[in-house]
Design an enzyme around this catalytic site. Structure first.
Site, PDB file in Angstrom:
ATOM      1  N   TYR A 138       0.817  -1.211   0.000  1.00 33.14           N
ATOM      2  CA  TYR A 138       0.000   0.000   0.000  1.00 33.14           C
ATOM      3  C   TYR A 138       0.853   1.265   0.000  1.00 33.14           C
ATOM      4  O   TYR A 138       0.363   2.344  -0.305  1.00 33.14           O
ATOM      5  CB  TYR A 138      -0.946   0.032   1.211  1.00 33.14           C
ATOM      6  CG  TYR A 138      -2.041  -1.015   1.167  1.00 33.14           C
ATOM      7  CD1 TYR A 138      -2.187  -1.863   0.079  1.00 33.14           C
ATOM      8  CD2 TYR A 138      -2.930  -1.156   2.224  1.00 33.14           C
ATOM      9  CE1 TYR A 138      -3.175  -2.819   0.041  1.00 33.14           C
ATOM     10  CE2 TYR A 138      -3.934  -2.112   2.194  1.00 33.14           C
ATOM     11  CZ  TYR A 138      -4.051  -2.948   1.106  1.00 33.14           C
ATOM     12  OH  TYR A 138      -5.042  -3.889   1.070  1.00 33.14           O
ATOM     13  N   LYS A 188       3.035 -15.484   2.705  1.00 32.99           N
ATOM     14  CA  LYS A 188       2.926 -16.203   1.421  1.00 32.99           C
ATOM     15  C   LYS A 188       4.358 -16.497   0.991  1.00 32.99           C
ATOM     16  O   LYS A 188       4.791 -16.137  -0.110  1.00 32.99           O
ATOM     17  CB  LYS A 188       2.174 -15.304   0.423  1.00 32.99           C
ATOM     18  CG  LYS A 188       1.862 -15.948  -0.902  1.00 32.99           C
ATOM     19  CD  LYS A 188       0.752 -16.971  -0.856  1.00 32.99           C
ATOM     20  CE  LYS A 188       0.535 -17.597  -2.215  1.00 32.99           C
ATOM     21  NZ  LYS A 188      -0.373 -18.769  -2.174  1.00 32.99           N
ATOM     22  N   ASP A 220      -3.489 -17.996   1.731  1.00 34.60           N
ATOM     23  CA  ASP A 220      -4.648 -18.620   1.070  1.00 34.60           C
ATOM     24  C   ASP A 220      -5.275 -19.672   1.986  1.00 34.60           C
ATOM     25  O   ASP A 220      -6.499 -19.774   2.114  1.00 34.60           O
ATOM     26  CB  ASP A 220      -4.263 -19.208  -0.297  1.00 34.60           C
ATOM     27  CG  ASP A 220      -2.919 -19.926  -0.295  1.00 34.60           C
ATOM     28  OD1 ASP A 220      -2.162 -19.802   0.689  1.00 34.60           O
ATOM     29  OD2 ASP A 220      -2.619 -20.616  -1.287  1.00 34.60           O
ATOM     30  N   ASP A 244      -5.672  -6.636   5.757  1.00 31.00           N
ATOM     31  CA  ASP A 244      -6.848  -5.898   5.287  1.00 31.00           C
ATOM     32  C   ASP A 244      -7.942  -6.890   4.904  1.00 31.00           C
ATOM     33  O   ASP A 244      -9.098  -6.798   5.323  1.00 31.00           O
ATOM     34  CB  ASP A 244      -6.406  -5.064   4.066  1.00 31.00           C
ATOM     35  CG  ASP A 244      -7.453  -4.074   3.604  1.00 31.00           C
ATOM     36  OD1 ASP A 244      -8.520  -3.994   4.233  1.00 31.00           O
ATOM     37  OD2 ASP A 244      -7.192  -3.371   2.614  1.00 31.00           O
ATOM     38  N   ASP A 248     -11.422  -8.298   7.296  1.00 30.47           N
ATOM     39  CA  ASP A 248     -12.803  -8.147   6.814  1.00 30.47           C
ATOM     40  C   ASP A 248     -13.501  -9.505   6.771  1.00 30.47           C
ATOM     41  O   ASP A 248     -14.681  -9.617   7.097  1.00 30.47           O
ATOM     42  CB  ASP A 248     -12.822  -7.534   5.400  1.00 30.47           C
ATOM     43  CG  ASP A 248     -13.016  -6.027   5.442  1.00 30.47           C
ATOM     44  OD1 ASP A 248     -12.699  -5.413   6.483  1.00 30.47           O
ATOM     45  OD2 ASP A 248     -13.479  -5.457   4.442  1.00 30.47           O
TER      46      ASP A 248
END
Ligand code: NAD
Length: 353
Positions: A138, A188, A220, A244, A248
């Site tokens: 980001y 990851k 994942d 992020d 959620d």
């Protein structure tokens, strides 16, 4: 207690009003709370041209804590990126060095039916996601859209240095020490070198926290395990982008994004407190929003920045009482319960306190 209040856009104004009423209860009992309002996001763009104007920067820097509603909306989505409301949000996080985002996902027993998962899978869920907030893709440079060999190319950069990983790792290990002493680090590393470094540094840090049981999971798989068997987790720590998305996802396990508070802390426990959800333009101005995530964010503020566990517990207890009494905003409504508006939910919480 000096609190900068930034209602922001959309439902931000409505939900912040209810959180302020809760703080007013403590004020009326003699707690020394000073609040100052300022503009952030789309409303700030409209008034000043900048999503995080000078005046707001000053007020936010001077405060002990920031209480934020939400920013953004379709009206501003057409502006150049530096002027978009979301840039204001990234800007204030960076400016105040709020690198640690704590997002609890707790399923209140009364809301077990509001979850999209079976009650037995989620009943009693209590997870804390620790998300790094000021680094990663980001913020990484280079970034942008350019034309190369006659076609448009989009580029962002995933980047962490070991100091950034270490400081968020410490927050997570300490959070785990205060809870069930289990920490799952999400990365990851099978395809991304940045997250190989993440894993290496977290493993090195683990030596400082021998009482914490550390595990690792690829993002994942973590996304899948969160809906398959979420109660296997206690504290999870991950980078900005994975955090992020996973936070959620975890929020939906609890029934509504309207229930989830968050804290973003600097190294000295100065914090910005905000609901996990956005400005919900679809219901803005209709007095329909669930103010509980924002009210619970005020509780986190009292706990983490002002070290007042008793006041925090009193707000959380009042929220539980109101849910147990059957009051529900539209997002968590089920048959047999009493539907209330945003401001009526505020009335109920204040009364329960
Ligand atoms: P959103 O969280 O605003 O809304 C998603 C859905 O959840 C909507 O249907 C909305 O009505 C509902 N919802 C959200 N909060 C609720 C509440 N308190 N009570 C009841 N229902 C609620 O996400 P979005 O629609 O993807 O984004 C809308 C705007 O918010 C965008 O401009 C986005 O950039 C911005 N946004 C801001 C933040 C923030 O300020 N921290 C976070 C996410 C999105």
């Amino acid at each position: 207690m000096k609190i900068a209040v930034l209602p922001g856009d959309g439902i931000g104004v409505e939900i912040i009003a209810q959180a302020l009423r809760v703080l007013d209860v403590f004020k009326s009992e003699g707690m020394k709370i000073e609040t100052e309002e300022a503009l952030l996001g789309g409303c700030a763009v409209d008034a000043t041209g900048s999503p995080y104007p000078e005046a707001t920067q000053q007020i936010a820097r001077d405060a002990d804590a920031v209480l934020l509603g939400a920013v953004g909306g379709p009206k501003w989505d057409v502006l150049p990126r530096p002027q978009r409301p979301e840039r204001g949000l990234l800007g204030i996080r960076k400016d105040l060095n709020l690198f640690a985002n704590l997002r609890p996902a707790i399923l209140y027993a009364e809301l077990a039916n509001a979850s999209s998962l079976k009650p037995e899978v989620v009943a009693g869920l209590d997870i804390m996601i620790v998300r790094e907030l000021t680094g990663d893709i980001y913020f990484g440079e280079p970034r942008g859209i350019s034309v190369e060999d006659g076609q448009r190319v989009g580029r962002n950069t995933m980047i962490y240095n070991e100091a950034e990983i270490r400081r968020i790792g410490r927050v997570a290990f300490k959070a785990a020490q205060k809870r069930s002493k289990k920490l799952c680090s999400v990365d990851k590393m099978n395809v991304l070198e940045t997250t190989q470094l993440w894993r290496d540094v977290i493993i090195e840090l683990a030596a400082e926290y021998p009482d914490v049981e550390l595990s690792h999971m690829l993002v994942d798989n973590a996304a899948m395990q969160l809906v398959r068997n979420p109660k296997q987790f206690d504290v999870m720590v991950t980078g900005n982008m994975f955090g992020d998305i996973l936070s959620d996802e975890a929020s939906m396990l609890t029934g509504s994004i309207g229930m989830l508070p968050s804290a973003s802390l600097d190294a000295n426990n100065k914090g910005m407190y905000e609901p996990c959800h956005g400005s919900a333009p679809d219901i803005a101005g209709k007095n329909l929003a669930n103010p509980l995530a924002t009210i619970l964010s005020a509780a986190m503020m009292l706990r983490y920045t002002f070290n007042n566990e008793q006041a925090a517990g009193r707000i959380e207890g009042a929220v539980k009482k109101v849910l147990a009494a059957g009051y529900r905003t539209a997002d968590i409504f089920e048959a047999g319960k009493q539907k209330v508006s945003c401001s009526e939910m505020g009335d109920r919480v204040v009364a329960a306190m």
